[in-house]
Design a protein around this motif. Structure first.
Motif, PDB file in Angstrom:
ATOM      1  N   LEU A   1      -7.080 -41.607  -3.014  1.00 64.58           N
ATOM      2  CA  LEU A   1      -6.651 -40.631  -1.915  1.00 64.58           C
ATOM      3  C   LEU A   1      -7.879 -39.754  -1.836  1.00 64.58           C
ATOM      4  O   LEU A   1      -8.374 -39.119  -0.774  1.00 64.58           O
TER       5      LEU A   1
ATOM      6  N   ALA B   1      -3.345 -37.625   3.890  1.00 69.96           N
ATOM      7  CA  ALA B   1      -2.953 -38.972   4.276  1.00 69.96           C
ATOM      8  C   ALA B   1      -3.366 -39.244   5.835  1.00 69.96           C
ATOM      9  O   ALA B   1      -3.889 -40.302   6.197  1.00 69.96           O
TER      10      ALA B   1
ATOM     11  N   THR C   1      -0.444 -40.718  -1.887  1.00 77.09           N
ATOM     12  CA  THR C   1       0.070 -39.732  -1.068  1.00 77.09           C
ATOM     13  C   THR C   1       1.603 -39.346  -1.154  1.00 77.09           C
ATOM     14  O   THR C   1       1.826 -38.250  -0.919  1.00 77.09           O
TER      15      THR C   1
ATOM     16  N   THR D   1       2.663 -35.439  -2.007  1.00 72.46           N
ATOM     17  CA  THR D   1       3.706 -34.987  -0.784  1.00 72.46           C
ATOM     18  C   THR D   1       4.797 -34.516  -1.491  1.00 72.46           C
ATOM     19  O   THR D   1       5.413 -33.162  -1.549  1.00 72.46           O
TER      20      THR D   1
END
Length: 486
Positions: free
Chosen positions: A257, A67, A205, A209
């Protein structure tokens, strides 16, 4: 539409500021290790809580690096770098002021968030400053030197400050460094146009995570509760589910991403796979070695820190020589040789004795480890950003830092569990110091085996004669053409 990223009319001053940012990030990774016994007593940490003082930083750092890299490409690398340094400094002050374990661990996690903004932005700025060729090779050598030296210097500074003052001062020192680097970056790094790269992948993201958090939490909890504990199994199931969700989201998102084009350049995939394996033993080394010196050999925090100086010196030497070695013998031979050198040092270290000494048991292995670690790090960093288009350089920097940090967090959790299990078994029939040493020996021995296997894998994954090494120009192609066009 264009955004701004960083460049400068004074590359030397900018490189010094950016290297200082990386040094500070790595310093925070290891500076707590010598002070862990004092921190544990100061805020009332349990065994698992002590590991989380290290893992909270490493996990937040690793989980959010992608990120941070993407944000650097979208919002401007200089902007993200300065914001990350400010957050890093403030959270370091909060860690020093912490009066409970919860506040301390939270502050360490916020430190990791700041580091996740700093590291990819700073590496992308270095790539902007130095195009492919010998200049970039030398810059990455500096990058490798400060990365490894930051880890060793953290142990030294942590020992000095803990013994001379008290454990909160290790965090105040990190905060001071962050604010000084912030001022230097603001003064010497200026802006230059970079192409807009799309919108931010918030859902991707979030899922990656959560997946990484669940995985490392499960590994850490397994040390205390066992591998079949329902909470541990639930954490692993959650990690698998979030990973599957991330893959599905990435396939459907217009600006994922991790765009597929990133892995089509150079040897990005090989570099990141190998960096993850290198990272799996990197953080654990700086966790276990100071503990052995203090708990078994009886060294003071100051002497423990001073004992890291030979490793730091070897690290700086290896980083300086790495680009020259890679230009002479090639990337594959450089990476393989460096990993085997570090593996030899760790195998030597696995012979430590409960009744040994620093000179007999630690000095020689430290030099081998420092040389191998730094050389491998520089070359793998070069491979991981090889041929990447300029608009993706922040993401590439985030990815290589992610693989190293997440590999380190997982490696520490697994090796801590292994060492604890071996120590607990040995304690049933051996004195306490012998049992502790048995656990540390096991951790170092497994680390050596992992690196030896990584060296064999490197020989297979990095062998491609048409691809340049750290100090050579990238040949013309879609990625390099795009890099010059932006």
């Amino acid at each position: 539409m264009s955004r701004t990223s960083g460049a400068t009319t004074s590359p030397g001053a900018a490189l010094a500021a950016l290297a200082g940012a990386q040094f500070t990030v790595m310093l925070a990774t290891s500076i707590v290790n010598v002070a862990l016994p004092q921190i544990r007593a100061g805020v009332g940490l349990s065994d698992s809580g002590t590991t989380w003082v290290v893992n909270a930083y490493g996990l937040a750092f690793g989980a959010l690096l992608l990120a941070g890299g993407r944000a650097a490409d979208l919002l401007g690398r200089r902007t993200v770098l300065l914001a990350g340094l400010a957050l890093f400094g403030v959270s370091s002050v909060a860690a020093g002021l912490a009066s409970s374990s919860g506040i301390l661990i939270t502050a360490r996690a916020v430190q990791g968030l700041g580091a996740a903004a700093i590291a990819p932005a700073a590496l992308a700025l270095v790539m902007d400053l130095f195009p492919p060729g010998p200049g970039r090779g030398r810059a990455l050598g500096v990058w490798g030197a400060v990365s490894g030296a930051g880890g060793a210097a953290g142990v030294l500074l942590g020992g000095v400050l803990t013994q001379a003052l008290s454990w909160p001062w290790i965090f105040y020192a990190v905060a001071t460094g962050a604010f000084l680097v912030l001022a230097a970056a603001a003064a010497f790094v200026t802006t230059t146009p970079v192409r807009e790269s799309g919108r931010f992948d918030v859902l991707g993201t979030a899922t990656v995570t959560l997946a990484l958090t669940a995985l490392v939490w499960g590994l850490t909890t397994a040390r205390r509760s066992g591998w079949t504990d329902p909470q541990v199994l639930g954490a692993f199931a959650a990690a698998a589910g979030m990973t599957a969700a991330f893959v599905l989201i990435e396939r459907r998102h217009p600006n994922p991403l991790l765009p597929p084009r990133l892995f089509a350049a150079g040897r990005v995939t090989a570099g990141n796979v190998l960096m993850a394996l290198l990272g799996s033993v990197w953080i654990a080394l700086f966790f276990f070695l100071p503990l052995h010196q203090q708990q078994v050999l009886g060294s003071s925090p100051l002497l423990t820190g001073l004992g890291q100086l030979p490793l730091a010196a070897a690290n700086m030497l290896g980083s300086t020589l790495a680009p020259r070695i890679s230009r002479r013998i090639g990337a594959t031979a450089t990476v393989t040789g460096a990993l085997l050198t570090e593996a030899a040092g760790l195998l030597w270290l696995s012979q430590i004795s409960a009744h040994g000494s620093y000179l007999a048991d630690i000095l020689g292995p430290s030099i081998l480890i420092g040389l191998g670690l730094s050389t491998a790090f520089v070359q793998l960093t070069a491979l991981s950003v090889e041929g990447v288009a300029r608009q993706d350089s922040g993401l590439a920097g985030g990815l290589v830092n992610t693989t190293r940090q997440v590999g380190g967090a997982i490696g520490l959790a697994v090796l801590a569990t292994l060492a604890g299990t071996v120590t607990a078994h040995a304690a049933t029939h051996q004195p306490h110091l012998e049992a502790l040493t048995a656990g540390y020996r096991a951790a170092f021995g497994i680390s050596a085996a992992v690196l030896a296997a990584t060296a064999l894998l490197a020989a297979a994954l990095t062998r491609r004669g048409s691809t340049p090494t750290a100090g050579e120009p990238v040949p013309a192609g879609p990625a390099s053409t795009a890099a010059r066009a932006n």
